[in-house]
Motif scaffolding. Structure first.
Motif, PDB file in Angstrom:
ATOM      1  N   UNK A   1       0.828  -1.213   0.000  1.00 22.08           N
ATOM      2  CA  UNK A   1       0.000   0.000   0.000  1.00 22.08           C
ATOM      3  C   UNK A   1       0.864   1.265   0.000  1.00 22.08           C
ATOM      4  N   UNK A   2       1.935   1.282   0.815  1.00 26.30           N
ATOM      5  CA  UNK A   2       2.860   2.425   0.817  1.00 26.30           C
ATOM      6  C   UNK A   2       3.503   2.589  -0.564  1.00 26.30           C
ATOM      7  N   UNK A   3       3.874   1.477  -1.163  1.00 27.00           N
ATOM      8  CA  UNK A   3       4.568   1.507  -2.468  1.00 27.00           C
ATOM      9  C   UNK A   3       3.619   1.997  -3.554  1.00 27.00           C
ATOM     10  N   UNK A   4       2.390   1.503  -3.537  1.00 26.24           N
ATOM     11  CA  UNK A   4       1.411   1.965  -4.525  1.00 26.24           C
ATOM     12  C   UNK A   4       1.185   3.461  -4.376  1.00 26.24           C
ATOM     13  N   UNK A   5       1.110   3.933  -3.126  1.00 27.47           N
ATOM     14  CA  UNK A   5       0.893   5.360  -2.869  1.00 27.47           C
ATOM     15  C   UNK A   5       2.036   6.220  -3.380  1.00 27.47           C
ATOM     16  N   UNK A   6       3.241   5.834  -3.088  1.00 30.34           N
ATOM     17  CA  UNK A   6       4.375   6.685  -3.482  1.00 30.34           C
ATOM     18  C   UNK A   6       4.581   6.619  -4.995  1.00 30.34           C
ATOM     19  N   UNK A   7       4.240   5.476  -5.584  1.00 27.28           N
ATOM     20  CA  UNK A   7       4.400   5.361  -7.043  1.00 27.28           C
ATOM     21  C   UNK A   7       3.280   6.091  -7.789  1.00 27.28           C
TER      22      UNK A   7
END
Ligand code: TQI
Ligand code: ZN
Ligand code: ZN
Length: 169
Positions: free
Chosen positions: A160-166
């Motif tokens: 979820x963090x990775x999807x958000x930052x990407x």
């Protein structure tokens, strides 16, 4: 699910490198600086952003310092626990940590004898998320989830963090 700040503030399109500097008045050790470097690296791994330490505190994109109580920005710290740190949305760059926490900078916070021990890297990874433009996530496993227990370590970015930052970069 991740969130971004209202208006979706972010570092400008095309930003590759962001610089960071430590408050010279804190005289931080290389060990402490290494914890921040590790925290930045977690976000660098999943974006095209890079982070470089500079000695110019005022010239840096991100300015990191430890402060106690009222430190002049209208958001006083409160001693042990409560507020641990604050960072602001892009492109403010202010990243302040409460000097009165029992920060664990090396070793295993989950084994600390202090009930008030707080893992520095966990807080740094979370605050860097804010500095890059992420708000809080509703997913408990996310680094950007709004609560953490003392004596817990949470430094691995969730999907979820990775999807958000990407989404942002
Ligand atoms: N500091 C809050 C935080 O960083 C400051 C804050 C409150 C905030 N509401 C916000 C920042 C909304 C941006 C947007 O969340 S804190 C944690 C966590 C804090 C809390 O000291 O409470 C961490 C700092 F998530 F674990 F509870 C770091 Cl990791
Ligand atoms: Zn502050
Ligand atoms: Zn937060």
């Amino acid at each position: 699910h991740y969130s971004v700040f209202p208006g979706m503030p972010r570092w400008p399109v095309g930003t590759q490198e962001l610089t960071y500097a430590f408050n010279p008045g804190n005289g931080l050790s290389d060990t402490v600086k290494g914890v921040f470097a590790a925290a930045f690296a977690r976000w660098a791994e999943v974006t095209s952003l890079t982070f470089r330490e500079t000695s110019s505190y005022l010239g840096a994109d991100i300015r990191i310092g430890f402060f106690s109580g009222d430190h002049g920005d209208g958001e006083p710290f409160d001693g042990s626990l409560g507020t641990l740190a604050h960072a602001f949305s892009p492109t403010n760059g202010r990243f302040h940590l409460d000097a009165d926490e029992d920060w664990v900078v090396s070793g295993d916070v989950t084994r600390s004898a202090l009930s008030t021990a707080v893992d520095l890297e966990s807080v740094a990874v979370h605050e860097i998320g804010h500095l890059l433009g992420l708000g809080h996530s509703s997913m408990e496993e996310a680094v950007m989830f709004p609560t953490i227990s003392s004596r817990k370590k949470k430094v691995v970015l969730s999907q979820d963090d990775i999807t958000g930052i990407q989404y942002l970069y």
